[in-house]
Design a protein around this motif. Structure first.
Motif, PDB file in Angstrom:
ATOM      1  N   ARG A 446      40.884  34.092  42.458  1.00  0.00           N
ATOM      2  CA  ARG A 446      40.510  33.255  41.294  1.00  0.00           C
ATOM      3  C   ARG A 446      40.104  34.191  39.887  1.00  0.00           C
ATOM      4  O   ARG A 446      40.387  34.113  38.975  1.00  0.00           O
ATOM      5  N   ILE A 447      39.326  35.141  40.473  1.00  0.00           N
ATOM      6  CA  ILE A 447      38.779  36.113  39.465  1.00  0.00           C
ATOM      7  C   ILE A 447      40.043  36.854  38.943  1.00  0.00           C
ATOM      8  O   ILE A 447      40.007  37.063  37.666  1.00  0.00           O
ATOM      9  N   ARG A 448      40.988  37.276  39.563  1.00  0.00           N
ATOM     10  CA  ARG A 448      42.351  38.055  39.061  1.00  0.00           C
ATOM     11  C   ARG A 448      42.983  37.085  38.113  1.00  0.00           C
ATOM     12  O   ARG A 448      43.416  37.519  37.034  1.00  0.00           O
ATOM     13  N   GLU A 449      42.940  35.810  38.368  1.00  0.00           N
ATOM     14  CA  GLU A 449      43.793  35.010  37.715  1.00  0.00           C
ATOM     15  C   GLU A 449      43.100  34.985  36.531  1.00  0.00           C
ATOM     16  O   GLU A 449      43.696  34.641  35.250  1.00  0.00           O
ATOM     17  N   GLU A 450      41.724  34.670  36.286  1.00  0.00           N
ATOM     18  CA  GLU A 450      40.840  34.646  35.131  1.00  0.00           C
ATOM     19  C   GLU A 450      40.912  35.988  34.245  1.00  0.00           C
ATOM     20  O   GLU A 450      41.234  35.823  32.965  1.00  0.00           O
ATOM     21  N   ASN A 452      43.689  37.909  34.346  1.00  0.00           N
ATOM     22  CA  ASN A 452      45.200  37.964  33.888  1.00  0.00           C
ATOM     23  C   ASN A 452      45.223  37.099  32.633  1.00  0.00           C
ATOM     24  O   ASN A 452      46.168  37.253  31.702  1.00  0.00           O
ATOM     25  N   LEU A 453      44.429  35.846  32.438  1.00  0.00           N
ATOM     26  CA  LEU A 453      44.253  35.103  31.274  1.00  0.00           C
ATOM     27  C   LEU A 453      43.471  35.750  29.984  1.00  0.00           C
ATOM     28  O   LEU A 453      43.577  35.014  29.186  1.00  0.00           O
ATOM     29  N   GLY A 454      43.074  36.827  30.297  1.00  0.00           N
ATOM     30  CA  GLY A 454      42.273  37.576  29.003  1.00  0.00           C
ATOM     31  C   GLY A 454      41.000  37.370  29.075  1.00  0.00           C
ATOM     32  O   GLY A 454      40.139  37.659  28.058  1.00  0.00           O
ATOM     33  N   GLN A 455      40.253  36.740  30.050  1.00  0.00           N
ATOM     34  CA  GLN A 455      38.558  36.597  30.209  1.00  0.00           C
ATOM     35  C   GLN A 455      38.051  37.934  30.315  1.00  0.00           C
ATOM     36  O   GLN A 455      38.364  38.729  30.918  1.00  0.00           O
ATOM     37  N   SER A 456      36.775  38.109  29.867  1.00  0.00           N
ATOM     38  CA  SER A 456      36.044  38.990  30.348  1.00  0.00           C
ATOM     39  C   SER A 456      35.646  39.118  31.591  1.00  0.00           C
ATOM     40  O   SER A 456      35.630  38.104  32.334  1.00  0.00           O
ATOM     41  N   PRO A 457      35.185  40.384  32.262  1.00  0.00           N
ATOM     42  CA  PRO A 457      34.728  40.427  33.525  1.00  0.00           C
ATOM     43  C   PRO A 457      33.756  39.463  33.892  1.00  0.00           C
ATOM     44  O   PRO A 457      33.757  38.746  34.980  1.00  0.00           O
ATOM     45  N   ILE A 458      32.862  39.332  32.940  1.00  0.00           N
ATOM     46  CA  ILE A 458      31.645  38.456  33.178  1.00  0.00           C
ATOM     47  C   ILE A 458      32.111  36.987  33.500  1.00  0.00           C
ATOM     48  O   ILE A 458      31.653  36.153  34.339  1.00  0.00           O
ATOM     49  N   GLU A 462      32.362  34.476  36.684  1.00  0.00           N
ATOM     50  CA  GLU A 462      31.652  33.299  36.711  1.00  0.00           C
ATOM     51  C   GLU A 462      32.793  32.087  37.161  1.00  0.00           C
ATOM     52  O   GLU A 462      32.565  30.947  38.057  1.00  0.00           O
ATOM     53  N   ALA A 463      34.037  32.222  36.372  1.00  0.00           N
ATOM     54  CA  ALA A 463      34.818  30.939  36.657  1.00  0.00           C
ATOM     55  C   ALA A 463      35.426  30.964  38.058  1.00  0.00           C
ATOM     56  O   ALA A 463      35.846  30.178  38.637  1.00  0.00           O
ATOM     57  N   GLY A 464      35.632  32.400  38.247  1.00  0.00           N
ATOM     58  CA  GLY A 464      36.220  32.739  39.956  1.00  0.00           C
ATOM     59  C   GLY A 464      35.333  32.112  40.936  1.00  0.00           C
ATOM     60  O   GLY A 464      35.886  31.388  41.740  1.00  0.00           O
ATOM     61  N   PHE A 465      33.983  32.283  40.887  1.00  0.00           N
ATOM     62  CA  PHE A 465      33.069  31.408  41.827  1.00  0.00           C
ATOM     63  C   PHE A 465      33.100  30.110  41.477  1.00  0.00           C
ATOM     64  O   PHE A 465      32.834  29.332  42.589  1.00  0.00           O
TER      65      PHE A 465
END
Length: 534
Positions: A446-450, A452-458, A462-465
């Motif tokens: 999920r974190i990898r997907e976010e 790849n969409l250009g989200q910042s690490p933080i 948060e979105a992945g969890f």
């Protein structure tokens, strides 16, 4: 930062509690002792397959309990017939059954007799009546509902009696439970003296005090049959020096003067004059009064002490014995006297038990099982750790750290709840390792997907969890329900597997959703990381 604070506090509390419960076991095995010497004095209990011991399946002869209950009715029926002066030729138990035969001399007494049974003995019913030679034979049987109640009570009482005996025998972590209606499963981990354990468990321990029939000839009874009111029993002796056993036939009166139901204590003492141990018994107030009267009324006669239809001793009564104390001698060894004392203290079994299944696991086999189980767990864990580190890089190391804590929490949970670790339980731990990694894989993808969409690490973390949490909860809760069902309805190895699986699921959820999130937040926020190694 508020979320970070409560997660940090929760993780620290859990780690400290885990250390408290796992350290006693760790120090015990490092020192090579059998019992932990650190607070809280709890250790991980090993099952029968890991430390060796004995496995038994017993069958309670519940039909015998019904037969015993019927035999107790004999004197009550005799007294009821005597009270109304109804002539009869006796009340007797039908051989090899749980029925009573009553012989009435007059057929006209049958209606009145039926009334007595209906009014005074509501748990009995008339099974059949017949007439022969002017005698009316009435066969009584216990009603079906009452017979079932007696059988159930006998099985339950046998379970408690056996549990009390094993507790006094000194076996640690025994597993004693009912199987079906009249079977009992017993697992005794770590036990080495299997013969003494079987003798103790199977001993009915029905103690009776009866007079010796000194007016009849034993030889005649051996050649023909015992006279009315007496029966042939054997006085068992064992030479403590040579181990030679002997059996002496004796005629013993059937009338029971006193039973072991009145016992309050039984302990092993040593007779310095005879140079052998004996069992000292003590009666309650009522039993002491009866024993005093029995000894006072039968001076210079022999009183037989009968246990499970075996005569242990038959001393001559020299004087009245007040105080409610007596001795059982029989050339015992110390171990035999100890087993007998335990059986008497724990009480008599309501019915005999039969050993249906017996297995003995040696300590060497148990040690080999531990070694192989631990190696399989280490190898499986190592492969998973390497895979996560290689495939997910820095994030994989966070998952590996959570995984190590997960296994530690499982061990601490086993010690805290005094659960028993079995070989299938080790399999449950290995399965939990895979499930714990599976939760991290869902989060990381999920974190990898976010990212790849250009989200910042933080933001990606948060979105992945948040997006993976519901899926992880669904998968783990359904598995936890299955573990609870296995624990509730399973037995032996199945239950051991369910225990570790259940504890492992709860610790996996904690480490994946709380510990991993805490580590991610600490690294990203405090170290101000711009890129995430995942």
């Amino acid at each position: 930062m508020k979320n970070l604070s409560w997660r940090l506090i929760a993780v620290l509390v859990v780690i400290v509690m885990a250390a408290v419960f796992i350290l006693p076991t760790a120090t015990m095995y490092l020192k090579g002792t059998n019992e932990p010497d650190m607070w809280p004095h709890k250790k991980i209990n090993l099952g029968l397959d890991l430390q060796g011991g004995m496995h038994l399946v017993l069958e309670v002869q519940t039909e015998k309990a019904v037969e015993n209950a019927m035999s107790l009715k004999i004197s009550d029926i005799r007294q009821a017939l005597r009270k109304i002066a109804m002539k009869n030729r006796g009340v007797a138990l039908v051989d090899q059954s749980s029925k009573l035969n009553v012989k009435l001399l007059s057929p006209d007494d049958l209606p009145e007799f039926k009334g007595i049974i209906a009014d005074d003995f509501p748990d009995l019913e008339i099974a059949s009546t017949s007439e022969s030679g002017g005698v009316t034979l009435v066969t009584l049987a216990m009603k079906t509902a009452e017979a079932e109640r007696v059988k159930k009570f006998a099985a339950d009482q046998a379970l408690e009696t056996i549990r009390n005996r094993i507790d006094e025998f000194g076996v640690s972590e025994p597993d004693i439970r009912k199987q079906g209606e009249n079977r009992i499963q017993i697992q005794l981990p770590g036990i080495t003296d299997t013969k003494s354990a079987k003798d103790l468990i199977g001993k009915t321990a029905t103690l009776q005090f009866r007079l010796v029939d000194e007016d009849s000839d034993v030889r005649t009874a051996l050649e023909t049959h015992a006279p009315a009111g007496s029966e042939l029993l054997y006085l068992e002796r064992k030479d403590a020096t040579t181990g030679a056993e002997s059996s002496t036939p004796m005629l013993i009166k059937k009338r029971v003067l006193l039973t072991g139901d009145s016992l309050t204590d039984a302990r092993v003492l040593f007779d310095n004059m005879a140079n052998e141990p004996y069992v000292s018994i003590e009666f309650d107030r009522k039993g002491g009064h009866i024993f005093s009267k029995v000894t006072g009324d039968n001076i210079n006669r022999r009183l037989a002490i009968v246990l499970d239809d075996t005569v242990y001793s038959a001393p001559v009564i020299r004087t009245k014995i007040p105080g409610g104390k007596a001795q059982i001698t029989g050339g015992f060894t110390m171990e035999e006297a100890r087993v007998l004392a335990i059986a008497l203290r724990a009480g008599a079994l309501p019915a005999p038990v039969k050993i249906l299944e017996e297995r003995t696991v040696g300590p060497t086999l148990g040690a080999d099982s531990i070694r192989k189980g631990v190696w399989s767990m280490l190898m499986g864990g190592l492969v998973v750790i390497l895979f996560m580190a290689v495939y997910y890089k820095g994030a994989g190391l966070i998952a590996d750290l959570a995984l190590v804590l997960n296994v530690t929490l499982i061990a601490a949970g086993l010690a805290a709840f005094q659960a028993t670790l079995t070989l299938p339980g080790i399999a449950g731990i290995i399965l939990t390792i895979g499930m714990a990694v599976d939760a991290n894989v869902l989060i990381f993808e999920r974190i990898r997907e976010e990212l790849n969409l250009g989200q910042s690490p933080i933001a990606a973390v948060e979105a992945g969890f948040e997006k993976a949490t519901l899926t992880i909860m669904d998968a783990n809760v359904t598995t936890l329900i299955a573990a609870i069902v296995l624990f509730q309805f399973g037995s032996g190895p199945v239950k051991g597997f369910a225990v570790t699986l259940g504890i492992g699921i709860l610790s996996s959820l904690f480490t994946a959703l709380v510990v991993s999130r805490l580590l991610f937040d600490s690294i990203l926020r405090k170290a101000n990381v711009k890129t995430l190694s995942i």
